[in-house]
Design an enzyme around this catalytic site. Structure first.
Site, PDB file in Angstrom:
ATOM      1  N   GLU A 300      12.119  38.392  54.315  1.00 18.99           N
ATOM      2  CA  GLU A 300      11.219  37.527  55.075  1.00 18.99           C
ATOM      3  C   GLU A 300      11.772  37.203  56.449  1.00 18.99           C
ATOM      4  O   GLU A 300      11.061  37.283  57.459  1.00 18.99           O
ATOM      5  CB  GLU A 300      10.959  36.228  54.307  1.00 18.99           C
ATOM      6  CG  GLU A 300       9.969  35.294  54.988  1.00 18.99           C
ATOM      7  CD  GLU A 300       8.603  35.929  55.144  1.00 18.99           C
ATOM      8  OE1 GLU A 300       8.128  36.021  56.298  1.00 18.99           O
ATOM      9  OE2 GLU A 300       8.019  36.368  54.143  1.00 18.99           O
ATOM     10  N   ASP A 304       9.990  38.273  60.007  1.00 20.89           N
ATOM     11  CA  ASP A 304       9.556  37.287  60.994  1.00 20.89           C
ATOM     12  C   ASP A 304      10.213  37.512  62.350  1.00 20.89           C
ATOM     13  O   ASP A 304       9.545  37.483  63.389  1.00 20.89           O
ATOM     14  CB  ASP A 304       9.873  35.879  60.496  1.00 20.89           C
ATOM     15  CG  ASP A 304       9.034  35.473  59.299  1.00 20.89           C
ATOM     16  OD1 ASP A 304       7.998  36.118  59.058  1.00 20.89           O
ATOM     17  OD2 ASP A 304       9.406  34.515  58.605  1.00 20.89           O
ATOM     18  N   SER A 518       2.568  36.715  55.263  1.00 21.40           N
ATOM     19  CA  SER A 518       3.831  36.422  55.945  1.00 21.40           C
ATOM     20  C   SER A 518       4.062  37.377  57.105  1.00 21.40           C
ATOM     21  O   SER A 518       4.861  37.097  57.999  1.00 21.40           O
ATOM     22  CB  SER A 518       4.997  36.515  54.966  1.00 21.40           C
ATOM     23  OG  SER A 518       5.096  37.815  54.432  1.00 21.40           O
ATOM     24  N   ASP A 563     -14.249  40.537  64.534  1.00 22.69           N
ATOM     25  CA  ASP A 563     -14.812  39.987  63.297  1.00 22.69           C
ATOM     26  C   ASP A 563     -14.613  40.963  62.142  1.00 22.69           C
ATOM     27  O   ASP A 563     -14.839  42.169  62.287  1.00 22.69           O
ATOM     28  CB  ASP A 563     -16.303  39.706  63.508  1.00 22.69           C
ATOM     29  CG  ASP A 563     -16.879  38.773  62.464  1.00 22.69           C
ATOM     30  OD1 ASP A 563     -16.098  38.232  61.657  1.00 22.69           O
ATOM     31  OD2 ASP A 563     -18.108  38.564  62.476  1.00 22.69           O
ATOM     32  N   ILE A 564     -14.177  40.460  61.005  1.00 20.20           N
ATOM     33  CA  ILE A 564     -13.944  41.284  59.815  1.00 20.20           C
ATOM     34  C   ILE A 564     -15.046  40.965  58.808  1.00 20.20           C
ATOM     35  O   ILE A 564     -15.176  39.813  58.370  1.00 20.20           O
ATOM     36  CB  ILE A 564     -12.569  41.009  59.192  1.00 20.20           C
ATOM     37  CG1 ILE A 564     -11.464  41.065  60.265  1.00 20.20           C
ATOM     38  CG2 ILE A 564     -12.290  41.998  58.072  1.00 20.20           C
ATOM     39  CD1 ILE A 564     -11.339  42.385  60.981  1.00 20.20           C
ATOM     40  N   GLY A 582     -19.015  36.187  61.617  1.00 24.46           N
ATOM     41  CA  GLY A 582     -18.546  34.873  62.026  1.00 24.46           C
ATOM     42  C   GLY A 582     -17.407  34.393  61.158  1.00 24.46           C
ATOM     43  O   GLY A 582     -16.742  35.175  60.479  1.00 24.46           O
ATOM     44  N   ASP A 584     -15.249  32.887  58.138  1.00 19.35           N
ATOM     45  CA  ASP A 584     -15.319  32.877  56.673  1.00 19.35           C
ATOM     46  C   ASP A 584     -13.956  32.473  56.131  1.00 19.35           C
ATOM     47  O   ASP A 584     -12.927  32.603  56.817  1.00 19.35           O
ATOM     48  CB  ASP A 584     -15.743  34.245  56.129  1.00 19.35           C
ATOM     49  CG  ASP A 584     -14.866  35.376  56.635  1.00 19.35           C
ATOM     50  OD1 ASP A 584     -13.680  35.421  56.261  1.00 19.35           O
ATOM     51  OD2 ASP A 584     -15.362  36.209  57.421  1.00 19.35           O
TER      52      ASP A 584
END
Length: 611
Positions: A300, A304, A518, A563-564, A582, A584
Site C-alpha cells: 500500500e 501510494d 486504494s 461519465d461512467i 450523471g 451515481d
C-alpha cells in the site's frame, strides 16, 4: 510523567476520594453499544495495560466553522478560496472555558494534574496515558480483550462507559472505549506482473478515447497502468508543475506500511525517468517506522507514493508514517494499546502550521464499527483542514455496498447494533461529508470496477451540495428498490472515481500489479495536486475542500468528468447500485478530465459555470 502515572496507579488502590469531590459524583452512562457482531470477548484486560484516553470536549461554535467552510468552498460565493488561518479555525472549535475547567477538576480528583495532560492546540481534545485499572475506575466500566473472529485482530475495549452526570454536557466522547474499528487498508489482490486477470485485448496500438489527450490511449494501458497511461487517459500529458516551491502533496501510511525508497527509484526509472533521482520526505508520527529492508516494503505504501508522487514530479511530497496497529497482544509483559493510529495523525496534521494542500488516504473501515459520536468528531477534524485550504481524498472501499464480511450462507450483511438487521454497510471516513470519496474504474474504455465502494451514510445527513445530484439519481430507481437496506437521506458517496486496477508497481525490488480504490485515491489526489499547482502558479488560492466545486461542475459542466455508465457495485446478496448518466453511488460523477478542469479552475469559476 510515566513514573508519575505508575505512582498514581499504586496510590489509587488505597486512596478514597474526598466526599463531595468530582470523582465522588453520581455517574451516568455516557455511551453504550451492543456486543459487536464478529467479535468475541475473551478475558478481562490486564490492569496494567496502558491506553491513551482521548477526551473530546464540545465545540460550541462548530456550526459557524461549517458555515465558513461552505462559503469559502462554494464557487458561486464571494468568499470562494478565502481560507481560514490555523488560529482562526482553532478559535472556532475551542470549547467553553467551563468545559475545560470541569474536565480538569474531574481528572485532578483522580490524581491527574493539569500539567500531566496533553491538549490539542484548540484545547478541544485532552489526552491522558493511563492504565486500564484507572480508566475503569474513572468511567465505572470494565475493559476486556476482544478478538475479531475473521482476522484474529484484538482490541482492548468496553461496550459501555459512564461519566459523572455533571460532565455529560461538557464531554462529547471518550475513546478508546466503544470503538471496534480495525482501520484496514483498501486494496484488492496483489499479483506479480504477468499474472494479472485477463484484460480486454485489441490489435490496434491505440484505443480511441475522445476525452483523452489527443483522443487516444496506448493500448497497453488496458492491462498495465502506469503514470503515462493515467496522464493520457485523464488529459494531463504535457503539464509541468510550476509552483513546486509552494505546492505540496502527501499520502498517509499506517499499520506498519513502509514506503521503500529503492522501489521508488526503480519505479521512476521504469515509468517516470525524469524523476529517477528524486525522493520524498518522511514524517514519523507516534513512533512510526519506515523500514527499508526489501522484505518490509509495503504494497500500500509503495502504491501510494509511487503513483501520487509519480504523477506530480517535481512537486514536494511527504509520506506520513504513523505508528500503532492491531492486533494487541494480550500476553505482552508491558502491554500498550496502539489501536488508534488515525487519531495520532489527526493530532499531528491539525498542529501543522503549513500542511500540504492535497492529502490522500487509502485506509478506512465500516461506518458501523465507529461509534457515531466519535465518527462525527473525526469528521469535524476534516472540516477544520478543509477550511484551511487542504483537499482530502479517501478511497471509497473495496466491497461494493457491503463490508466484505457477509453471511456465507445468505451473502447478506448485518448491522452491528445487536439487532442483526440486513443492511448495506457504508464506509468511514469515505462517508464523511467533508472529504472527497474516490471510487474505482477499470479497463479502457473505462467501466465500473465492481468492487467500488458506494452508498449512503447512516450517521451523516445529506449535505446541501449534493441534493440535486442525489435526488436525480434516486428518482431513476424503480420505487422500492433496496427499501430499508440504505438511508436515502444520508450523505451519498463516492463523489468521483479513477482507475483502480492493473497498476504496475515495484515491491521489494520486484515488479507487480495491484488494484483497488486504494489506487484510485492517490491517482485522483495527484491530479488535484496538479490543479492546485496551476492555481498557485497564477497567484490563486488552493482548491481546499473540493466537494461543493465538484458538484457544481457535475451539474453544469459535464466535460469536467468522464461519465461512467453501466455496471454496479454488488454486495450483501444484491447487485448493488447501478452506474447511470450523471452522479451515481458507484463512481460519483466519473473520472477527471484534467485539461478541462484546469481551464475551469484557472478562470472565473462562477462565471464559467453560469454560462
Amino acid at each position: 510523567m510515566r513514573l508519575f502515572l505508575w505512582s498514581v496507579l499504586a496510590l489509587t488502590s488505597l486512596a478514597v476520594a474526598a466526599p463531595g469531590s468530582p470523582s465522588d459524583c453520581a455517574h451516568k452512562v455516557k455511551e453504550s453499544v451492543a456486543p459487536p457482531r464478529g467479535w468475541t470477548k475473551t478475558k478481562a484486560a490486564p490492569a496494567d495495560h496502558l491506553i491513551e484516553l482521548r477526551i473530546g470536549l464540545p465545540q460550541p461554535n462548530f456550526a459557524v466553522l461549517e458555515q465558513h467552510l461552505y462559503e469559502i468552498s462554494d464557487p458561486f460565493h464571494e468568499r470562494y478560496g478565502v481560507h481560514l488561518s490555523k488560529e482562526e479555525v482553532e478559535a472556532l472549535v475551542a470549547p467553553h472555558p467551563e468545559s475545560i475547567q470541569l474536565v480538569d477538576e474531574w481528572l485532578a480528583s483522580h490524581g491527574i494534574p493539569s500539567d500531566a495532560l496533553s491538549r490539542s492546540p484548540a484545547q478541544d481534545w485532552v489526552t491522558i496515558r493511563i492504565p486500564v485499572s484507572m480508566a475503569e475506575e474513572m468511567m465505572k466500566t470494565e475493559y476486556h480483550v476482544w478478538v475479531h473472529d475473521a482476522s484474529g485482530a484484538a482490541l482492548v475495549r468496553t461496550t459501555s462507559y459512564s461519566l459523572p452526570e455533571h460532565l455529560h454536557a461538557h464531554v462529547d466522547v471518550v475513546q478508546p472505549t466503544t470503538s471496534f474499528a480495525r482501520f484496514r487498508r483498501d486494496a484488492a489482490t496483489y499479483h506479480f506482473a504477468g499474472d494479472a486477470p485477463a484484460a480486454i485485448k485489441t490489435d490496434a496500438p491505440y484505443i480511441s478515447i475522445p476525452s483523452a489527450y489527443n483522443g487516444q490511449v496506448n493500448a497497453s494501458c488496458n492491462a498495465s497502468i502506469t503514470p503515462t497511461c493515467l496522464k493520457e487517459l485523464y488529459n494531463a500529458v504535457g503539464y509541468v508543475p510550476a509552483a513546486a516551491g509552494e505546492n505540496k502533496l502527501a499520502v498517509t501510511g499506517y499499520l506498519g506500511q513502509n514506503a521503500n525508497l529503492e522501489d521508488f527509484h526503480l519505479f521512476n526509472e521504469a515509468f517516470v525517468p525524469e524523476a529517477a533521482d528524486s525522493t520524498f520526505d518522511v514524517v514519523y508520527i507516534n513512533n512510526g517506522t519506515n523500514d527499508q529492508s526489501p522484505d518490509a516494503a509495503g504494497i500500500e505504501a509503495n502504491l501510494d507514493t509511487q503513483y501520487a508522487f509519480g504523477l506530480t514530479y517535481p512537486t514536494p511530497r511527504t509520506f506520513y508514517t504513523t505508528g500503532g496497529s492491531p492486533p494487541f497482544i494480550p500476553d505482552d509483559l508491558t502491554p500498550t494499546d496502539s489501536n488508534e493510529p488515525y487519531a495520532n495523525w489527526l493530532e499531528y496534521i491539525l498542529s501543522d502550521p503549513s500542511p500540504p494542500q492535497t492529502i490522500s488516504t487509502s485506509y478506512g473501515d465500516d461506518e458501523q464499527t465507529v461509534p457515531e459520536s466519535y465518527a462525527k468528531r473525526v469528521c469535524a477534524s476534516f472540516a477544520q483542514l478543509g477550511a484551511r485550504g487542504v483537499s482530502l481524498s479517501f478511497s471509497s472501499g473495496d466491497n461494493g455496498v457491503g463490508d466484505g464480511d457477509s453471511d456465507p450462507a445468505t451473502q447478506q450483511c448485518y448491522t452491528n447494533n445487536g439487532l442483526n438487521e440486513h443492511k448495506f454497510i457504508p464506509a468511514f471516513p469515505a462517508a464523511c461529508p467533508y472529504v472527497t470519496s474516490v471510487g474505482a474504474t477499470w479497463y479502457i474504455p473505462e467501466e465500473v470496477y465492481y468492487i467500488s465502494g458506494g452508498g449512503f451514510s447512516n450517521y451523516f445527513s445529506r449535505p446541501a451540495y449534493q441534493e440535486l445530484a442525489v435526488d436525480t439519481y434516486l428518482s431513476k430507481l424503480v420505487p422500492g428498490t433496496y427499501a430499508g437496506l440504505y438511508n436515502p437521506s444520508g450523505r451519498a458517496y463516492p463523489d468521483v472515481a479513477a482507475q483502480g486496477q492493473f497498476f504496475n508497481l515495484f515491491v521489494g525490488g520486484v515488479e507487480g500489479q495491484i488494484g483497488g480504490t486504494s489506487a484510485a485515491s492517490p491517482t485522483f489526489a495527484g491530479l488535484v495536486s496538479l490543479l492546485n499547482d496551476a492555481r498557485l502558479a497564477r497567484g490563486l488560492a488552493p482548491l481546499g475542500f473540493l466537494n461543493p466545486l465538484l458538484y457544481a461542475i457535475g451539474a453544469v459542466f459535464p466535460d469536467g468528468f468522464n461519465d461512467i455508465v453501466g455496471g454496479s457495485n454488488p454486495g450483501c446478496g444484491t447487485e448493488g447500485f447501478n452506474a447511470t448518466v450523471g452522479w451515481d453511488p458507484v463512481t460519483g460523477f466519473g473520472t477527471p478530465n484534467f485539461g478541462n478542469l484546469k481551464d475551469l479552475v484557472l478562470g472565473d469559476v462562477s462565471a464559467i459555470l453560469e454560462l
